[in-house]
Structure formats: structure tokens, C-alpha cells
Design a protein around this motif. Structure first.
Motif, PDB file in Angstrom:
ATOM      1  N   GLU A   1     -20.038 -45.270  24.199  1.00 20.30           N
ATOM      2  CA  GLU A   1     -21.097 -46.277  24.201  1.00 20.30           C
ATOM      3  C   GLU A   1     -20.641 -47.552  24.900  1.00 20.30           C
ATOM      4  OE1 GLU A   1     -22.185 -47.644  20.303  1.00 20.30           O
ATOM      5  OE2 GLU A   1     -20.113 -48.031  19.706  1.00 20.30           O
ATOM      6  N   GLY A   2     -21.590 -48.239  25.491  1.00 19.63           N
ATOM      7  CA  GLY A   2     -21.293 -49.503  26.142  1.00 19.63           C
ATOM      8  C   GLY A   2     -21.115 -50.614  25.137  1.00 19.63           C
ATOM      9  N   VAL A   3     -20.089 -51.413  25.312  1.00 16.45           N
ATOM     10  CA  VAL A   3     -19.785 -52.528  24.417  1.00 16.45           C
ATOM     11  C   VAL A   3     -20.162 -53.859  25.058  1.00 16.45           C
ATOM     12  CG1 VAL A   3     -17.961 -53.748  23.189  1.00 16.45           C
ATOM     13  CG2 VAL A   3     -17.939 -51.235  23.304  1.00 16.45           C
ATOM     14  N   SER A   4     -19.727 -54.048  26.295  1.00 14.16           N
ATOM     15  CA  SER A   4     -19.961 -55.316  26.972  1.00 14.16           C
ATOM     16  C   SER A   4     -19.745 -55.122  28.458  1.00 14.16           C
ATOM     17  CB  SER A   4     -18.996 -56.385  26.441  1.00 14.16           C
ATOM     18  OG  SER A   4     -19.233 -57.641  27.051  1.00 14.16           O
ATOM     19  N   ALA A   5     -20.368 -55.996  29.244  1.00 16.50           N
ATOM     20  CA  ALA A   5     -20.175 -55.948  30.689  1.00 16.50           C
ATOM     21  C   ALA A   5     -20.356 -57.338  31.272  1.00 16.50           C
ATOM     22  CB  ALA A   5     -21.146 -54.972  31.337  1.00 16.50           C
ATOM     23  N   ILE A   6     -19.757 -57.539  32.427  1.00 12.88           N
ATOM     24  CA  ILE A   6     -19.883 -58.812  33.131  1.00 12.88           C
ATOM     25  C   ILE A   6     -20.151 -58.525  34.605  1.00 12.88           C
ATOM     26  CG2 ILE A   6     -17.369 -58.994  33.482  1.00 12.88           C
ATOM     27  CD1 ILE A   6     -17.723 -62.066  33.119  1.00 12.88           C
ATOM     28  N   LEU A   7     -21.130 -59.237  35.157  1.00 13.76           N
ATOM     29  CA  LEU A   7     -21.445 -59.081  36.578  1.00 13.76           C
ATOM     30  C   LEU A   7     -20.447 -59.885  37.402  1.00 13.76           C
ATOM     31  CD1 LEU A   7     -25.346 -59.302  36.648  1.00 13.76           C
ATOM     32  CD2 LEU A   7     -23.866 -57.324  36.242  1.00 13.76           C
TER      33      LEU A   7
ATOM     34  N   PRO B   1     -28.830 -51.934  28.235  1.00 14.76           N
ATOM     35  CA  PRO B   1     -27.646 -51.089  28.097  1.00 14.76           C
ATOM     36  C   PRO B   1     -27.546 -50.037  29.197  1.00 14.76           C
ATOM     37  CG  PRO B   1     -29.306 -50.516  26.471  1.00 14.76           C
ATOM     38  CD  PRO B   1     -29.777 -51.767  27.136  1.00 14.76           C
ATOM     39  N   SER B   2     -26.308 -49.578  29.392  1.00 14.40           N
ATOM     40  CA  SER B   2     -26.031 -48.731  30.525  1.00 14.40           C
ATOM     41  C   SER B   2     -25.368 -47.447  30.073  1.00 14.40           C
ATOM     42  CB  SER B   2     -25.119 -49.491  31.495  1.00 14.40           C
ATOM     43  OG  SER B   2     -24.786 -48.700  32.592  1.00 14.40           O
ATOM     44  N   GLY B   3     -25.833 -46.332  30.591  1.00 14.68           N
ATOM     45  CA  GLY B   3     -25.184 -45.067  30.306  1.00 14.68           C
ATOM     46  C   GLY B   3     -23.812 -44.996  30.954  1.00 14.68           C
ATOM     47  N   TRP B   4     -22.846 -44.466  30.229  1.00 18.84           N
ATOM     48  CA  TRP B   4     -21.482 -44.472  30.737  1.00 18.84           C
ATOM     49  C   TRP B   4     -21.344 -43.608  31.984  1.00 18.84           C
ATOM     50  CZ3 TRP B   4     -19.045 -39.830  31.196  1.00 18.84           C
ATOM     51  CH2 TRP B   4     -19.569 -38.769  30.435  1.00 18.84           C
ATOM     52  N   TRP B   5     -22.204 -42.599  32.120  1.00 22.51           N
ATOM     53  CA  TRP B   5     -22.054 -41.611  33.184  1.00 22.51           C
ATOM     54  C   TRP B   5     -22.327 -42.165  34.570  1.00 22.51           C
ATOM     55  CZ3 TRP B   5     -25.378 -41.489  29.075  1.00 22.51           C
ATOM     56  CH2 TRP B   5     -26.702 -41.833  29.338  1.00 22.51           C
ATOM     57  N   ILE B   6     -22.919 -43.335  34.681  1.00 23.78           N
ATOM     58  CA  ILE B   6     -23.216 -43.875  35.999  1.00 23.78           C
ATOM     59  C   ILE B   6     -22.073 -44.726  36.550  1.00 23.78           C
ATOM     60  CG2 ILE B   6     -25.677 -43.901  35.463  1.00 23.78           C
ATOM     61  CD1 ILE B   6     -25.482 -46.983  35.393  1.00 23.78           C
TER      62      ILE B   6
END
Length: 124
Positions: A45-51, A105-110
Motif C-alpha cells: 500500500e502507498g504511504v506517502s509521496a512527494i512530487l 492514492p496510487s497503485g504500487w504496480w505503476i
């Protein structure tokens, strides 16, 4: 492209850890760097992301107010400060790179590139 995570460990519930993700060979002008986790028997699962373009931050609802993502662009390192850790935060934490701006949220597979993971365990 190389992605190397570090900083995992064993902490008591309520404790803190700071994860680091060192990136090389990736153009940090656009795209995203994210943290994902996977507990035994559960989906990643996605936890966090930064652009990387403007520093926009995203968080999973389960970690909002407790986790903070940041970056040091000069050193090509992204951090995940994790406070007030709970047993349900336990898992293998991965850093990943995406070459364009993802939805969240973002799917991990991409996501395009992955590190080997670092174990985080919150247990008494």
C-alpha cells in the motif's frame, strides 16, 4: 537507476523512526518519489509521496498527522519521518520512483523503480 532505503528497525508503540531513500540516476525535475509498505499477508500500500517538481506531498489517511515526507534535492535523498508508530505500521517499507506525476492514492504496480525495502516493526 538505484534506490536504497535505510533507517528501519524495532521500536515500541509510540516511538519514532526516520527512513531514508537515496536515489541515483533519476532526474528529479519531474515525477515522484514515494514510500510504500507491505505487511505479511497483505497487499502493498502507498504511504506517502512527494512530487519532485514542486514538493507537493501526499499521505495515506492512516498516517496523516504522524508521518512526514521531505527531501534533500542536493543530496538526492527523500526522508520519511514516522512518529507515534503503531503496531499496524509494521511492515517492509519500500521507496519507489515514478517518472511522471501520479494520481494519489496510487497503485504500487505503476511505479517504475524500487528499492530492496527496510523493515519497520512497532511492537512491545
Amino acid at each position: 537507476v538505484q534506490v536504497v532505503e535505510s533507517g528501519g528497525g524495532l521500536v515500541q508503540p509510540g516511538g519514532s523512526l526516520k527512513l531514508s531513500c537515496a536515489v541515483s540516476g533519476f532526474t528529479m525535475d519531474y515525477g515522484a518519489i514515494g514510500w510504500f509498505r507491505q505487511a505479511p499477508g497483505k497487499e502493498r500500500e502507498g504511504v506517502s509521496a512527494i512530487l519532485t517538481s514542486d514538493g507537493t506531498r501526499y499521505y495515506a489517511d492512516s498516517v496523516k498527522g504522524r508521518f512526514a515526507i521531505s527531501r534533500d534535492s542536493a543530496k538526492h535523498i527523500v526522508y520519511l519521518q514516522m512518529n507515534n508508530l503503531k503496531p499496524e505500521d509494521t511492515g517492509l517499507y519500500y521507496c519507489a520512483l515514478y517518472s511522471v506525476t501520479p494520481a494519489w492514492p496510487s497503485g504500487w504496480w505503476i511505479w517504475d523503480w524500487w528499492g530492496q525495502g527496510t523493515q519497520v516493526t512497532a511492537s512491545s
